[in-house]
Write a protein that holds these residues in place. Structure first.
Motif, PDB file in Angstrom:
ATOM      1  N   GLN A 144       0.731  -1.233   0.060  1.00 54.62           N
ATOM      2  CA  GLN A 144       0.125   0.062  -0.108  1.00 54.62           C
ATOM      3  C   GLN A 144       0.650   1.286   0.056  1.00 54.62           C
ATOM      4  O   GLN A 144       0.445   2.268  -0.406  1.00 54.62           O
ATOM      5  N   PHE A 145       2.214   1.348   0.534  1.00 59.06           N
ATOM      6  CA  PHE A 145       2.704   2.373   0.840  1.00 59.06           C
ATOM      7  C   PHE A 145       4.339   2.433   0.373  1.00 59.06           C
ATOM      8  O   PHE A 145       4.999   1.447   0.420  1.00 59.06           O
ATOM      9  N   SER A 148      -7.136   7.788   2.488  1.00 59.76           N
ATOM     10  CA  SER A 148      -8.284   7.524   3.446  1.00 59.76           C
ATOM     11  C   SER A 148      -8.604   6.081   3.613  1.00 59.76           C
ATOM     12  O   SER A 148      -8.598   5.521   4.647  1.00 59.76           O
ATOM     13  N   GLU A 149      -8.571   5.201   2.668  1.00 59.18           N
ATOM     14  CA  GLU A 149      -8.798   3.822   2.324  1.00 59.18           C
ATOM     15  C   GLU A 149      -7.588   3.174   2.978  1.00 59.18           C
ATOM     16  O   GLU A 149      -7.760   2.188   3.908  1.00 59.18           O
ATOM     17  N   ALA A 150      -6.491   3.580   2.642  1.00 63.36           N
ATOM     18  CA  ALA A 150      -5.164   2.848   3.327  1.00 63.36           C
ATOM     19  C   ALA A 150      -5.160   2.939   4.720  1.00 63.36           C
ATOM     20  O   ALA A 150      -4.634   2.176   5.377  1.00 63.36           O
ATOM     21  N   LEU A 151      -5.423   4.345   5.166  1.00 61.63           N
ATOM     22  CA  LEU A 151      -5.348   4.479   6.645  1.00 61.63           C
ATOM     23  C   LEU A 151      -6.368   3.523   7.550  1.00 61.63           C
ATOM     24  O   LEU A 151      -6.188   3.356   8.750  1.00 61.63           O
ATOM     25  N   GLN A 152      -7.306   3.175   6.922  1.00 57.10           N
ATOM     26  CA  GLN A 152      -8.412   2.270   7.470  1.00 57.10           C
ATOM     27  C   GLN A 152      -7.659   1.094   8.167  1.00 57.10           C
ATOM     28  O   GLN A 152      -8.240   0.567   9.357  1.00 57.10           O
ATOM     29  N   ASN A 153      -6.880   0.677   7.356  1.00 50.54           N
ATOM     30  CA  ASN A 153      -6.376  -0.838   7.481  1.00 50.54           C
ATOM     31  C   ASN A 153      -5.111  -0.659   8.211  1.00 50.54           C
ATOM     32  O   ASN A 153      -4.212  -1.674   8.629  1.00 50.54           O
ATOM     33  N   LEU A 154      -4.615   0.561   8.085  1.00 55.00           N
ATOM     34  CA  LEU A 154      -2.857   0.783   8.881  1.00 55.00           C
ATOM     35  C   LEU A 154      -2.918   0.489  10.234  1.00 55.00           C
ATOM     36  O   LEU A 154      -3.889   1.181  10.917  1.00 55.00           O
ATOM     37  N   ASP A 155      -2.131  -0.520  10.715  1.00 54.18           N
ATOM     38  CA  ASP A 155      -1.949  -0.401  12.207  1.00 54.18           C
ATOM     39  C   ASP A 155      -0.538  -0.325  12.502  1.00 54.18           C
ATOM     40  O   ASP A 155       0.385  -0.136  11.977  1.00 54.18           O
ATOM     41  N   PHE A 207       4.669   8.467   4.452  1.00 56.25           N
ATOM     42  CA  PHE A 207       3.850   7.276   3.813  1.00 56.25           C
ATOM     43  C   PHE A 207       3.169   7.743   2.778  1.00 56.25           C
ATOM     44  O   PHE A 207       1.995   8.197   2.989  1.00 56.25           O
ATOM     45  N   LEU A 208       3.491   7.376   1.525  1.00 52.86           N
ATOM     46  CA  LEU A 208       3.027   7.756   0.422  1.00 52.86           C
ATOM     47  C   LEU A 208       2.075   6.702  -0.367  1.00 52.86           C
ATOM     48  O   LEU A 208       2.776   5.717  -0.607  1.00 52.86           O
ATOM     49  N   PRO A 209       0.843   6.714  -0.346  1.00 52.27           N
ATOM     50  CA  PRO A 209       0.011   5.689  -1.122  1.00 52.27           C
ATOM     51  C   PRO A 209       0.398   5.387  -2.412  1.00 52.27           C
ATOM     52  O   PRO A 209       0.397   6.274  -3.123  1.00 52.27           O
ATOM     53  N   LYS A 210       0.459   4.052  -2.811  1.00 51.13           N
ATOM     54  CA  LYS A 210       0.777   3.650  -3.973  1.00 51.13           C
ATOM     55  C   LYS A 210      -0.644   3.962  -4.984  1.00 51.13           C
ATOM     56  O   LYS A 210      -0.406   4.058  -6.284  1.00 51.13           O
TER      57      LYS A 210
END
Length: 375
Positions: free
Chosen positions: A218-219, A245-252, A236-239
């Protein structure tokens, strides 16, 4: 405790601390640029934790450092504060904690001794009847300890009749990059906030640069160390171009820590914006959403501080400025107590073009000091 179990415990606490920052991040509007300091907020809440008992204390500990004991929480944030103050190689860091209280109100002496010992927190009394002078004293403390970058955290009308104390944290950071960007390589290009929104802004550039880099599905993550290399700014640059927003939902926290820990020297072509972001946040709702609820109610137990009080207001301000030379960042948090009633190696350089929304984390030994979104 053996070294391995001690390291394991430290790792768990680091994940908990990162989770706290992520939880607060998710309470914000992710379509706008913003910045906050989870550490400043955690240090202000650490002052409240010492004040609290029972369920009120448990909620604060669980939100800040899930899995820690009260003593581990105290030691953890006390150690981070002390560690920050020994920054080297021209890196400037200031962390200051202070309790301002109403002249006619008595705070338990044991509490004041504990916060002085743990967090080097000072205390002073103010004449809250004079709202202007009281607000000015608190704002001056914040301004002095952030070198004038945050001038105002509290308004005179916040000094109400029910107010008995304002717990304050101020945090300042200034550092030069280990490898500066050349000013002659800075030029304007377009930054795309969304498919339909773009603007011209100044970008920092560096070609065929050997930098710390990692990635996952993702990043792309670029880590830029400062001269004191225990501090770094990670982008953290989304691919997916507009998939932040979507990538942050699953980022832990596990993923964040893996990406920040597993960077390796990689040839990169960098293009990233210069930026300055300032944010003011009301924290009451966000802190309640992450599980600190009881302290905001009439049933709060803050009796290590004094009887019959609760948190009436929590406020936070932060700023970050990133340019060719390095970074300046500052934050302040106030918590008001009132009387109850109410990467992959490659021969070719990897392209890292941060021209769409990204997450950034400024850290010390991977402890998140500032977190934000550039939109």
């Amino acid at each position: 405790m053996s070294d391995s179990s001690s390291d394991e415990k430290m790792g768990l606490l680091l994940h908990s601390e990162t989770d706290f920052g992520l939880s607060l991040l998710r309470q914000q509007n992710l379509t706008e640029s913003f910045v906050f300091s989870p550490l400043s907020i955690a240090l202000a809440l650490s002052l409240v934790h010492v004040a609290a008992k029972g369920e009120t204390r448990d909620e604060i500990r669980k939100a800040l450092l899930n899995g820690a004991t009260d003593e581990e929480l105290e030691q953890h944030f006390s150690n981070i504060s002390a560690g920050l103050l020994v920054a080297e190689k021209g890196t400037e860091v200031n962390v200051a904690n202070h309790i301002f209280s109403r002249k006619t109100f008595t705070i338990k002496k044991l509490y004041l001794n504990d916060v002085k010992k743990l967090y080097n927190a000072g205390a002073s009394q103010l004449n809250f009847e004079d709202q202007e002078a009281s607000a000015e004293a608190i704002n001056n403390f914040v301004s002095e300890n952030t070198k004038g970058h945050i001038k105002k955290i509290i308004n005179p009308d916040s000094i109400s009749e029910e107010l008995v104390a304002v717990l304050t944290n101020a945090f300042y950071f200034k550092a030069n990059w280990q490898t500066k960007f050349k000013k002659e390589s800075t030029y304007k290009r377009e930054f795309f906030s969304s498919e339909n929104s773009k603007r011209e802004t100044e970008f920092l550039h560096s070609r065929n640069s050997n930098r710390k880099y990692s990635e996952n599905g993702q990043f792309q993550v670029l880590s830029l160390p400062y001269k004191d290399t225990s501090f770094a700014l990670s982008i953290f640059l989304p691919k997916t171009r507009f998939g932040l927003s979507e990538a942050l939902q699953n980022l832990d926290s596990v993923t964040i820590q893996q990406l920040m820990s597993n960077t390796s020297n990689t040839l990169v072509n960098i293009a990233m914006p210069k930026w300055k972001i300032e944010t003011a946040l009301g924290l009451n709702r966000a802190l309640m959403a992450v599980g600190i609820e009881k302290a905001f109610t009439d049933s709060a137990d803050l009796s290590n501080f004094a009887d019959g009080i609760y948190i009436s207001q929590a406020a936070h301000k932060a700023l970050i400025e990133v340019d060719e030379d390095g970074t300046v960042a500052a934050a302040a948090t106030t918590i008001s107590f009132s009387l109850t009633s109410v990467f992959i190696p490659a021969e070719e350089p990897i392209e890292f073009t941060a021209d769409h929304p990204f997450l950034f984390i400024l850290s010390k030994d991977n402890h998140p000091l500032f977190i934000g979104i550039h939109n």
